[in-house]
Enzyme design. Sequence first.
Site, PDB file in Angstrom:
ATOM      1  N   ASP A  17       0.886  -1.166   0.000  1.00  0.00           N
ATOM      2  CA  ASP A  17       0.000   0.000   0.000  1.00  0.00           C
ATOM      3  C   ASP A  17       0.923   1.215   0.000  1.00  0.00           C
ATOM      4  O   ASP A  17       1.340   1.690   1.055  1.00  0.00           O
ATOM      5  CB  ASP A  17      -0.896  -0.033   1.239  1.00  0.00           C
ATOM      6  CG  ASP A  17      -1.845   1.146   1.306  1.00  0.00           C
ATOM      7  OD1 ASP A  17      -2.112   1.767   0.256  1.00  0.00           O
ATOM      8  OD2 ASP A  17      -2.330   1.453   2.415  1.00  0.00           O
ATOM      9  N   GLU A  73      -1.477  -1.634  -4.614  1.00  0.00           N
ATOM     10  CA  GLU A  73      -2.717  -0.878  -4.764  1.00  0.00           C
ATOM     11  C   GLU A  73      -2.469   0.285  -5.722  1.00  0.00           C
ATOM     12  O   GLU A  73      -1.484   1.010  -5.587  1.00  0.00           O
ATOM     13  CB  GLU A  73      -3.206  -0.358  -3.415  1.00  0.00           C
ATOM     14  CG  GLU A  73      -4.581   0.259  -3.520  1.00  0.00           C
ATOM     15  CD  GLU A  73      -5.176   0.582  -2.168  1.00  0.00           C
ATOM     16  OE1 GLU A  73      -6.175  -0.044  -1.816  1.00  0.00           O
ATOM     17  OE2 GLU A  73      -4.623   1.459  -1.476  1.00  0.00           O
ATOM     18  N   ASP A 117      -2.417   0.724   7.353  1.00  0.00           N
ATOM     19  CA  ASP A 117      -1.688   0.570   6.088  1.00  0.00           C
ATOM     20  C   ASP A 117      -1.211  -0.867   5.888  1.00  0.00           C
ATOM     21  O   ASP A 117      -1.189  -1.369   4.764  1.00  0.00           O
ATOM     22  CB  ASP A 117      -0.492   1.532   6.039  1.00  0.00           C
ATOM     23  CG  ASP A 117      -0.925   2.967   6.236  1.00  0.00           C
ATOM     24  OD1 ASP A 117      -1.242   3.628   5.243  1.00  0.00           O
ATOM     25  OD2 ASP A 117      -0.968   3.413   7.395  1.00  0.00           O
TER      26      ASP A 117
END
EC number: 3.1.21.10
Length: 163
Positions: free
Chosen positions: A9, A76, A148
């Site tokens: 992420d 992502e 996260d």
Amino acid sequence: MEKRILGLDPGLAILGFGAITCTPGLTQLQSTKVNILDFGVIKTSADIEIGQRLCTLFDDLHTVIDNLQPDVVAIEKLFFYRMSSTIVVAQARGVVMLALAQHHLPYVEFTPAQVKLALTGYGNADKSEVQEAVARELDLAEIPQPDDAADALAVALTAWYQM
């Protein structure tokens, strides 16, 4: 054969990572065993010049990759409404892509909606629903922290579901 998937992420202040191991069953009807290998975050301080922050991300991500030895990386995709946020995260993503290229690692990318859909069956699920799905899928008593890292695990699980 066991597969190691590293979910990322990306962010400049905090880059979340989450690695899972997946062992497929002998037949399609058998269940698949998925376990957490590791998860955490790489942090950089806003007090440091941006170039140095990117160097820190790069060096620390190399260490994570060397330690976890993933077979594939799931990232992502960018999705922001504000241009300033997009630029900063894009810089961090560039560092991520460079590190992956240096390790000759294949990667896949997923939008936030794809991750939500894969984990909850609903592309507009909220963050807490996704995190609860991560905990449930990985048989955890609590949602992984910080957020996260949980998000990175969600991205890794999405990659596994797509394989």
